[in-house]
Write a protein that holds these residues in place. Structure first.
Motif, PDB file in Angstrom:
ATOM      1  N   SER A 105       9.736 -12.375 -13.737  1.00 64.59           N
ATOM      2  CA  SER A 105       8.209 -11.500 -12.869  1.00 64.59           C
ATOM      3  C   SER A 105       7.139 -12.630 -12.770  1.00 64.59           C
ATOM      4  O   SER A 105       6.960 -13.588 -13.459  1.00 64.59           O
ATOM      5  N   VAL A 106       5.913 -12.166 -11.859  1.00 68.97           N
ATOM      6  CA  VAL A 106       5.026 -12.160 -11.368  1.00 68.97           C
ATOM      7  C   VAL A 106       4.575 -12.512 -12.745  1.00 68.97           C
ATOM      8  O   VAL A 106       4.119 -12.279 -13.541  1.00 68.97           O
ATOM      9  N   LYS A 107       3.428 -13.074 -13.021  1.00 71.28           N
ATOM     10  CA  LYS A 107       2.337 -14.127 -14.172  1.00 71.28           C
ATOM     11  C   LYS A 107       1.107 -12.895 -14.203  1.00 71.28           C
ATOM     12  O   LYS A 107       0.848 -12.815 -12.995  1.00 71.28           O
ATOM     13  N   GLY A 108       0.981 -12.888 -15.252  1.00 69.25           N
ATOM     14  CA  GLY A 108      -0.409 -12.387 -15.250  1.00 69.25           C
ATOM     15  C   GLY A 108      -0.135 -10.508 -14.988  1.00 69.25           C
ATOM     16  O   GLY A 108      -1.256  -9.784 -14.842  1.00 69.25           O
ATOM     17  N   GLN A 114       4.297  -7.998 -20.830  1.00 66.34           N
ATOM     18  CA  GLN A 114       4.234  -9.289 -21.124  1.00 66.34           C
ATOM     19  C   GLN A 114       4.979  -8.843 -22.317  1.00 66.34           C
ATOM     20  O   GLN A 114       5.998 -10.162 -23.198  1.00 66.34           O
ATOM     21  N   ASN A 118       8.851 -11.001 -24.172  1.00 65.08           N
ATOM     22  CA  ASN A 118       8.177 -11.984 -24.633  1.00 65.08           C
ATOM     23  C   ASN A 118       9.218 -11.817 -26.228  1.00 65.08           C
ATOM     24  O   ASN A 118      10.003 -12.698 -26.498  1.00 65.08           O
ATOM     25  N   THR A 128      13.335 -13.601 -19.239  1.00 62.06           N
ATOM     26  CA  THR A 128      12.365 -13.430 -18.228  1.00 62.06           C
ATOM     27  C   THR A 128      11.896 -15.083 -17.071  1.00 62.06           C
ATOM     28  O   THR A 128      10.895 -15.300 -18.913  1.00 62.06           O
ATOM     29  N   THR A 129      11.884 -15.375 -16.561  1.00 62.67           N
ATOM     30  CA  THR A 129      11.237 -16.519 -16.043  1.00 62.67           C
ATOM     31  C   THR A 129       9.285 -15.788 -15.519  1.00 62.67           C
ATOM     32  O   THR A 129       9.984 -15.246 -14.422  1.00 62.67           O
ATOM     33  N   TYR A 130       8.541 -16.915 -15.458  1.00 64.87           N
ATOM     34  CA  TYR A 130       7.434 -16.093 -14.900  1.00 64.87           C
ATOM     35  C   TYR A 130       7.005 -16.782 -13.772  1.00 64.87           C
ATOM     36  O   TYR A 130       7.302 -18.520 -13.994  1.00 64.87           O
ATOM     37  N   ASP A 132       4.440 -17.392 -10.204  1.00 59.56           N
ATOM     38  CA  ASP A 132       3.338 -17.286  -9.690  1.00 59.56           C
ATOM     39  C   ASP A 132       4.219 -16.550  -8.418  1.00 59.56           C
ATOM     40  O   ASP A 132       4.412 -17.197  -7.247  1.00 59.56           O
ATOM     41  N   ASN A 156      -2.572  -6.665  -9.445  1.00 63.91           N
ATOM     42  CA  ASN A 156      -2.581  -6.823 -10.925  1.00 63.91           C
ATOM     43  C   ASN A 156      -3.379  -6.482 -11.477  1.00 63.91           C
ATOM     44  O   ASN A 156      -5.013  -6.683 -10.331  1.00 63.91           O
TER      45      ASN A 156
END
Ligand SMILES: *Cc1c(COP(=O)(O)O)cnc(C)c1O
Length: 393
Positions: A105-108, A114, A118, A128-130, A132, A156
């Motif tokens: 997943s992209v962060k933010g 999330q 999480n 899940t790996t976040y 950039d 976002n």
């Protein structure tokens, strides 16, 4: 899609007025169930609920009008409309993972996405790996043999980082990975991720589609095969499909969507200009500002930006920001966006006062949604709040 097509979708497409007294506005078919004349017809409906009227947790004629319009807007084959954007997120992800799978997943991304990644999915052995998401290489680096989903949100809704949707979709296809993109910021009027090869696109229809801050809803669009599969399992099982009256409100919202977006786009530009020139503002973050790091990609990928922007206020303590927000007379302090009314949220409202660090640009961010009011009205409100902080300092 040119304007003719857009006008057709919003005003006529999927409406069968001969069936309901030539009424311009469609009926709200407020029923839970539908009657059958023969056992054979009922049996057929049990076998294929997706193409018959059986029960309104599944299909409903008012919702059907909305579904067809929204799928066409997304340039997708089909869509489902949920009772919230969060439900659309949950169903899209749940339908495409099994125990042992991995998500990039992209962060933010949206808070409740999330929380799902999480807190909920780890209970079912899904990790899940976040990353950039501004660099395609980060997707390649994070991909594992068990990666099932690339989860995107472009832009976002706080700092507006984009993903190159075409590049991510192409990489995903090489690895047999499903791509899901939250398109709430742009709406399908300004961005159609499906046309870049994204498998599933979702949006919170609570925002611009509803447009009047009176309905919570979400849309999930994709191929007919994918949407039919989700309908027959997650959609019916979670039981969070939109109700007929709310669907009717969204159809009403759609009628004025392009006009509202046009107006908000103009207002937002005026407010970006005002904030950029104000000496209490350190920085304005907006994807269509030429100093935005991904401005070029925004210009290529999105045909509009619309009403959400973030600005960083110069403040030496949290009280300054609180005074600014508490002094606003017309801009409401509230979550959500996309309605008629301008809204603001300071980042510091999501943290304890003692954790506020004035050296952090992030802590001094305020997210502003520009609504349908006159630009001068919003600017005057911001200006008098800036004046208020000068007085207390
Ligand atoms: C609001 C929002 C959602 C969730 O939608 P709801 O309709 O509130 O459930 C999802 N993604 C983004 C980017 C949002 O802003």
């Amino acid at each position: 899609m040119d304007n003719m097509e857009l006008s057709f979708i919003l005003n006529e497409f999927a409406e069968d007025r001969d069936n309901y007294f030539r009424a311009i506005a469609p009926p709200i078919v407020q029923t839970s169930n539908f009657a059958f004349k023969t056992v054979d017809e009922l049996r057929h409906s049990f076998e294929d609920e997706y193409s018959t009227w059986l029960y309104s947790r599944g299909l409903n004629p008012t919702v059907e009008i909305l579904r067809k319009k929204l799928a066409a807007l997304d340039a997708a084959e089909d869509c489902l409309v949920f009772n919230s954007g969060a439900a659309a997120i949950f169903a899209s992800v749940l339908a495409n993972v099994k125990s042992g799978d991995h998500i990039v997943s992209v962060k933010g991304v949206y808070t409740w996405a999330q929380k799902m990644f999480n807190d909920i999915l780890p209970r079912f052995n899904v990790s899940t790996t976040y990353i950039d998401g501004t660099d395609i290489q980060h997707f390649a680096d994070a991909t594992k043999p068990n990666t099932a989903i690339y989860y995107l949100e472009s832009p976002n809704s706080w700092t507006y980082e984009l993903q190159d949707l075409r590049a991510v979709a192409a990489l995903a296809k090489e690895h047999g990975i499903i791509t899901i993109c939250d398109n709430s910021y742009c709406t399908p009027v300004f961005q159609k991720p499906v046309t870049y090869g994204i498998d599933l696109v979702l949006q919170s229809a609570t925002k611009y589609i509803g447009g009047h801050s009176d309905t919570v809803a979400g849309v999930l669009s994709g191929s007919k095969a994918m949407i039919e599969r989700i309908f027959n399992s997650e959609y019916l099982n979670i039981g969070s499909g939109i109700q007929p009256f709310n669907a009717w409100l969204l159809i009403r919202g759609l009628r004025t969507l392009p006009a509202r977006l046009e107006r908000i786009t103009r207002t937002t530009q005026a407010i970006v200009d005002f904030l950029n020139s104000h000496d209490r503002v350190e920085k304005v973050i907006f994807p269509f500002s030429s100093d935005f790091p991904q401005y070029q990609l925004a210009m290529q990928q999105m045909s509009g930006g619309c009403g959400l922007l973030t600005f960083v206020i110069k403040a030496k303590d949290v009280t300054t920001i609180e005074t600014f927000c508490n002094s606003l007379k017309h801009i409401f302090m509230a979550v959500s966006w996309g309605g008629h009314e301008s809204l603001i949220i300071p980042k510091c409202s999501g943290m304890k006062r003692e954790d506020f660090n004035p050296a952090s640009q992030e802590h001094r961010q305020l997210r502003l949604y520009c609504g349908l009011e006159d630009a001068g009205y919003i600017i005057a409100d911001l200006q008098q709040a800036f004046d208020a902080i000068e007085r207390v300092e």
